[in-house]
Design an enzyme around this catalytic site. Structure first.
Site, PDB file in Angstrom:
ATOM      1  CG  ASP A 102     -19.130  -6.032  74.827  1.00 58.83           C
ATOM      2  OD1 ASP A 102     -19.488  -4.908  74.452  1.00 58.83           O
ATOM      3  OD2 ASP A 102     -19.851  -6.777  75.526  1.00 58.83           O
TER       4      ASP A 102
ATOM      5  CG  ASP B 292     -27.367  -4.486  78.104  1.00 58.82           C
ATOM      6  OD1 ASP B 292     -27.001  -4.346  76.927  1.00 58.82           O
ATOM      7  OD2 ASP B 292     -26.606  -4.839  79.024  1.00 58.82           O
TER       8      ASP B 292
END
Length: 394
Positions: free
Chosen positions: A179, A219
């Site tokens: 990430d 998201d």
């Protein structure tokens, strides 16, 4: 910050585009590609490509972060691996069990190693990997290229790339989601390249997922509005094939069965990773029927690897299509409106010759209409879709 079951099509994305995607949003969301040069020499790059090609088509569980935010446990992972096998999902190709954020202690040990949380992984990560492997599955893990992970509950791998890569390899890890949080504003080219080289140097074939293959959206949430907006944002990148509009919300109870079928259909057509984001240990029959639809999965996994896209829009009525191998075409007739409606796809809309005659296989009804000419049409319920593969007969 999602963990995962994934089916992925073939992609090849320029690294410049990756950097653009990774820095477009102010939020710390996953934006990346799984294949990029990042300053490696030609030999290292080709070796990386060879390793990547081993896992060109993947299906993964989870979302440990989506459904179980920072609530991982050894028992959860084992039960999920068991469910992958017992439900038959693994036989369809779902093969990766991936842990997301929050699996390690906040502090490294005295030698600088990452430390799995003993309270939730009492047997250790190597034993857990061995268990997952014993089921014929693969295991993935999460790390971050900054000083902390996105949850701020465990250390990042910045300046620890070689040490952490060796640790992952020693545990038998098969997949790394890397990430992009708390990175001190340093060049993503350097940061991602460092971990890429470190993984190569371990000698173990570890699939390297830069954030989440390559994310094209923020998201997702388990709502119709969120899902449809991600579909539209992802469609912007259709010419690159294989971008990731985030995980599947199928089975998380925020949408209807029809909406989840639309969700799965559009993600499959777009050659997006199919990231199961629900608890497969307790999924209902409708959820299983969607996630296990072999004919829809085959569209996603088609060897041609070309992303489908939106080709026609009339108000809330849309036609999406994409080419498949063996000179076939996949088509989705999608009703995003609030009432039942007829949707028509003329041959010119989907790139067929006006004289073409096709058989249309309905992938949700598992039935075939023969010798269709001029156009494909269907009455579609609100927020639902019809998905077909068209095969030329003349």
């Amino acid at each position: 910050m999602n963990s995962i079951i994934m089916a992925h099509g073939q992609i090849s994305i320029p690294c410049l585009l990756l950097f653009l995607i990774c820095t477009l949003s102010a939020e710390t969301v996953s934006h990346a590609t799984r294949t990029a040069k990042f300053g490696e020499d030609d030999g290292a790059f080709m070796k990386r490509r060879l390793l990547d090609n081993v896992s060109v088509k993947l299906l993964r569980w989870g979302n440990s972060y989506n459904h179980f935010p920072c609530k991982l446990s050894e028992e959860l992972i084992k039960q999920t691996a068991d469910a992958m096998v017992s439900t038959g999902l693994s036989a369809l190709g779902y093969e990766y069990i991936n842990l997301d954020d929050c699996w390690a202690e906040l502090n490294r040990d005295s030698k600088g190693n990452l430390v799995p949380k003993d309270s939730i992984f009492p047997s250790g990560m190597k034993a857990l990997a061995d268990y997952v492997h014993s089921k014929g599955l693969k295991i993935g893990i999460y790390a971050d290229d900054g000083t902390l992970t996105c949850s701020k509950t465990m250390p990042g791998s910045l300046n620890y790339e070689e040490q952490d890569a060796n640790t992952f390899a020693s545990w038998g890890i098969d997949y790394l989601k890397y990430d992009n949080c708390h990175n001190n504003g340093l060049s993503p080219q350097d940061r991602y390249s460092n971990m890429s080289k470190a993984l190569l140097n371990t000698g173990r074939p570890i699939f390297y997922s830069l954030c989440e293959c390559w994310r094209t959206t923020g998201d997702i949430k388990d709502t119709w509005e969120s899902m449809t907006s991600r579909a539209d944002l992802n469609d912007v990148w259709a010419s690159y094939a294989g971008p990731d509009p985030d995980m599947l919300e199928v089975g998380n109870e925020g949408m209807s069965t029809e909406e989840y079928q639309s969700h799965f259909s559009i993600w499959a057509l777009a050659k997006a990773p199919l990231l199961i984001g629900c608890d497969i240990r307790s999924m209902d029959d409708d959820t299983f029927e969607i996630l296990s639809n072999k004919e829809v999965i085959e569209v996603n996994q088609d060897k041609l690897g070309v992303q489908g896209k939106k080709v026609k829009k009339t108000g809330d009525l849309e036609v999406w299509c994409g080419p498949l191998s063996e000179n076939r075409v996949a088509v989705v007739l999608w009703n995003r409106g609030s009432s039942k409606a007829k949707i028509v796809a003329d041959w010119s809309d989907i790139g067929l010759n006006s004289s073409a005659v096709v058989d249309a296989r309905d992938l949700w009804m598992h039935s075939t209409m023969y010798s269709i000419r001029h156009q494909l049409k269907a009455t579609v319920e609100a927020h639902a879709c019809k998905m077909y593969t068209l095969t030329y007969t003349t």
